[in-house]
Design an enzyme around this catalytic site. Structure first.
Site, short mmCIF file in Angstrom:
data_model
loop_
_atom_site.label_atom_id
_atom_site.label_comp_id
_atom_site.label_asym_id
_atom_site.label_seq_id
_atom_site.Cartn_x
_atom_site.Cartn_y
_atom_site.Cartn_z
N ASP A 293 0.84 -1.20 0.00
CA ASP A 293 0.00 0.00 0.00
C ASP A 293 0.87 1.25 0.00
OD1 ASP A 293 -2.67 1.30 0.34
OD2 ASP A 293 -1.78 1.95 2.23
N MET A 321 -23.24 5.61 -11.04
CA MET A 321 -21.79 5.79 -11.10
C MET A 321 -21.43 7.26 -11.19
SD MET A 321 -19.87 3.15 -10.76
CE MET A 321 -18.33 3.78 -11.41
N ASP A 340 -26.11 15.60 -17.75
CA ASP A 340 -26.79 14.50 -18.42
C ASP A 340 -27.77 15.11 -19.41
OD1 ASP A 340 -27.03 11.28 -17.37
OD2 ASP A 340 -28.50 11.98 -18.84
N VAL A 397 -20.96 7.59 -19.10
CA VAL A 397 -22.22 7.22 -19.73
C VAL A 397 -22.26 5.71 -19.94
CG1 VAL A 397 -22.39 9.47 -20.83
CG2 VAL A 397 -21.37 7.56 -22.10
N LYS A 404 -20.13 6.32 -26.33
CA LYS A 404 -19.00 7.00 -25.68
C LYS A 404 -18.23 7.84 -26.69
CE LYS A 404 -18.22 3.88 -21.75
NZ LYS A 404 -18.29 4.89 -20.67
N SER A 426 -15.08 0.40 -18.14
CA SER A 426 -14.50 -0.73 -17.41
C SER A 426 -13.89 -1.76 -18.36
CB SER A 426 -15.57 -1.42 -16.56
OG SER A 426 -16.66 -1.84 -17.35
N HIS A 447 -11.03 4.57 -14.40
CA HIS A 447 -12.04 3.55 -14.09
C HIS A 447 -12.28 3.49 -12.58
CE1 HIS A 447 -13.13 -0.99 -13.82
NE2 HIS A 447 -14.21 -0.24 -13.80
#
Length: 706
Positions: A293, A321, A340, A397, A404, A426, A447
């Site tokens: 970490d 998201m 949006d 989106v 996209k 993703s 992501h």
């Protein structure tokens, strides 16, 4: 009298015979205990024992925290080296600590800031302790798979009592200065500004005999008279006793055993337990995770140095998201435009942020005014108003390449030339998404994982034309949002999904071999996963699973293709989406916590083409080998820069069992040659179970990943 890299020893002005030991680790913002510290403390003890004029010792810190604990980086060589060397190191540390405790005159410790682990154990050596109100004291060793190893289990349990001390050690959570006073770990609690004066006053009282320092010292040495019913205590502390994490049970047994032992025997029992735990795979994994970490965060901070500072961010797509990303920016202080094309989507995004803030209020981390201020940083909109002031945009989106492309191209035209544009995809190639952009060098992937407020990882994906500034700015923004970014080179699935879907491929093969999905879930949860593959698929969503699986199949057709049609596709054909509509492998009609096997999944299992007899260990091997091999390939191909980034990505992104340390450390624990033998034994199952020659070479040369 003494001045070293860790410690300073000197006379207290105007106080004849009183000495102060100041902990002042040079070239560090905090004090920690390591072998070099112990060497200096040994030299200090030589001086303190030989100076006949000393009448009292005040132990303080020159930094904002007393001592944050042991230097964790010193542990791996001890844990993995010769047993005799490890045992000798612990015995020597105890000997030095005991010398400081047994000086022929009184000592007081003044505790400011943090006194954790070895820092609290050091403070407990003093005859009395004054603690600042703002201080935090704790023994968090259990979070590393260890017990306190420098006398903490003995001294804390004799000062605070067995059960209170056990709760402190098993929870691993620090307590306030006032709570420490209540527990008996401190003798006075004062305002932070009064700590030095109060410590000196208490030392004066001990030196003059107004208080008996020998009686205070004896508290730590006396056998506890209280009787403890182990069964009742286990029930009271059951929440802390977790399978696969042996430290908590060992601490419980240790404290109960040494409560009735003489002091030296109790210390000896603690030493044995510390060494035993330090040799376990669990402790090696958890200590390794701590180090990984630090390594990953250090790499991110270095990468962020070339960033363009972002004063205003924007999010495109205001679903769950997008709303989560907007929340994360706002709650960490960055104003964000949330855009949006539908008002109902904007309402959902703002509601997502609002609910996340309500959770902070419920936990006492925020009030209503703070919520209003935070929501005020989110500006929902249906147009591109103000986008020319934005420094970074996250597109979130629907996961559709054509959509996209269109959104990214339109958005770019509204941005200032130096603004960074990112996609929250993703699975879709960042290099592909950059095609058609006027400034592809200002574009990269970012992501986030769902749910955004809870998931710490952000994959920052470098496309073929992404500039260092674009990557640095995305990394910097992720850090400012309180996330841990890992830079990943563009490839199908990036890091986390690329590694995860061979695991699901293996799951599908087991289903077609007639293995019950509920059994697979039980076995893999027993292995340590927070949820088995069937349940995880339902949580992710079967439609999302099928889409991502098809991307991975297209990207790696030889390795990730299916011999039999995925069961998930058949469930999706029947209208099952998982938890999204209450029906997947499991039925959620009675809620997620009361799931039962769905009729659709049971009927599919019953129609399996084959019925293979298989052990639980074989299920584990067949599930884990594809995931581990893909993890290795991501490292070998340079998708990420280090083994630490691979393992931390899996820990943070998909909940890989922490006590196993990550896929590459899991291979280390098995041994590379033994892992290779397991893979070779399953080679007939196809390319997903074929060992790369580079791995075989690595195994033959004896090069572990850590």
């Amino acid at each position: 009298m003494y001045s070293g890299d860790y410690l300073r020893l000197g006379h207290i002005e105007g106080k004849s015979g009183l000495i102060s030991l100041d902990i002042c680790k040079k070239e560090s913002s905090v004090n920690s205990v390591d072998t070099a510290f112990l060497q200096e403390l040994e030299a200090v003890c030589d001086l303190l024992e030989s100076d006949q004029a000393v009448r009292g010792l005040l132990i303080t810190s020159a930094k904002s925290a007393f001592v944050v604990g042991a230097d964790i980086f010193q542990f791996p060589p001890l844990f993995n080296g010769p047993l005799e060397a490890f045992e000798s190191w612990v015995v020597r540390a105890h000997g030095i600590f005991n010398r400081l405790e047994n000086l022929p005159y009184p000592s007081v410790c003044a505790i400011n800031g943090l006194a954790l682990g070895g820092g609290l154990e050091l403070a407990l050596l003093a005859d009395a302790r004054v603690v600042a109100e703002g201080a935090k004291l704790g023994l968090p060793e259990v979070t590393l798979g260890l017990c306190p190893g420098w006398g903490g289990t003995v001294r804390a349990s004799r000062l605070a009592g067995v059960q209170p001390a056990l709760e402190l050690m098993l929870s691993g959570k620090p307590v306030s200065g006032e709570k420490a006073l209540e527990l008996g770990l401190a003798d006075r609690c004062v305002a932070d500004s009064e700590l030095w004066v109060a410590g000196l006053e208490l030392l004066d009282n001990l030196v003059t005999g107004a208080l008996d320092f020998r009686a205070l010292r004896a508290r730590k040495h006396d056998i506890r008279a209280e009787a403890c019913n182990q069964e009742a205590l286990e029930q009271a502390l059951a929440a802390y006793l977790k399978p696969n994490y042996p430290a908590a049970q060992k601490i419980l047994s240790l404290v109960l055993a040494h409560a009735s032992l003489p002091f030296e025997s109790a210390l000896e029992a603690e030493r044995r337990s510390f060494v035993t735990l330090g040799r376990t795979d669990c402790a090696k994994s958890l200590v390794g995770l701590f180090i990984n970490d630090q390594s990953v965060k250090g790499a991110a901070k270095r990468a962020a140095k070339a960033a363009n500072p972002v004063q205003m961010a924007a999010v495109l797509g205001a679903g769950i998201m997008g709303g989560g990303i907007a929340y994360q920016a706002a709650v960490t202080g960055t104003p964000v435009l949330l855009k949006d094309i539908r008002q109902e989507a904007l309402d959902l995004g703002v509601d997502t942020a609002s609910k996340a803030l309500d959770k902070l209020i419920a936990k006492g981390h925020m009030d209503d005014a703070g919520k209003r201020d935070c929501l005020g940083l989110i500006e929902p909109m249906l147009e591109f108003k103000g986008f020319d002031t934005v420094g970074l945009v996250v597109e979130a989106v629907v996961e559709n390449e054509k959509i996209k492309h269109a959104v990214l191209t339109e958005t770019e035209s509204h941005l200032k030339p130096e603004a960074i544009l990112t996609s929250n995809t993703s699975t879709i190639s960042i290099t592909s998404l950059a095609e058609g952009l006027q400034r592809p060098e200002n574009f990269c992937g970012m992501h986030f994982f769902n749910p955004v407020p809870m998931m710490p990882l952000v994959e920052v994906i470098r496309g073929a034309k992404s500039s260092d500034v674009a990557i640095a700015t995305a990394v910097d923004c992720a850090l400012k949002m309180g996330k841990t970014p890992i830079v990943v080179n563009d490839c199908p699935g990036f890091l986390v999904n690329r590694v995860l879907f061979p695991y699901f491929n293996a799951f599908n093969r087991l289903l077609h071999d007639g293995v019950d999905f509920q059994r697979i879930d039980r076995v893999m949860e027993g292995f340590g996963w927070p949820m088995g593959p069937a349940y995880l698929a339902d949580v992710i969503g079967l439609d999302t699973m099928v889409h991502a699986d098809q991307v991975l199949q297209a990207g790696y057709p030889q390795r990730m293709g299916h011999d039999d049609r995925p069961i998930i596709e058949e469930l999706l054909d029947k209208g099952a989406l998982g938890q999204k509509n209450g029906r997947g492998f499991y039925d959620y009609a009675n809620g997620p916590r009361n799931k039962s096997a769905s009729p659709d999944a049971l009927s599919l299992s019953e129609r399996a083409a084959r019925q293979v007899e298989i052990s639980d260990q074989q299920i584990i091997d067949r599930m884990m080998i594809p995931l581990c091999l893909e993890s290795y390939l991501c490292l070998d191909e340079g998708v990420v820069g280090s083994a630490a980034e691979v393992d931390m990505g899996l820990i943070m992104g998909i909940g890989f069992p922490k006590f196993r340390g990550g896929a590459l450390r899991y291979i280390d624990h098995l041994g590379l040659n033994e892992f290779a033998a397991k893979v070779d034994a399953l080679a007939d199952l196809g390319p997903l179970y074929r060992l790369p020659e580079s791995f075989r070479t690595r195994a033959q040369s004896g090069r572990n990943f850590f």
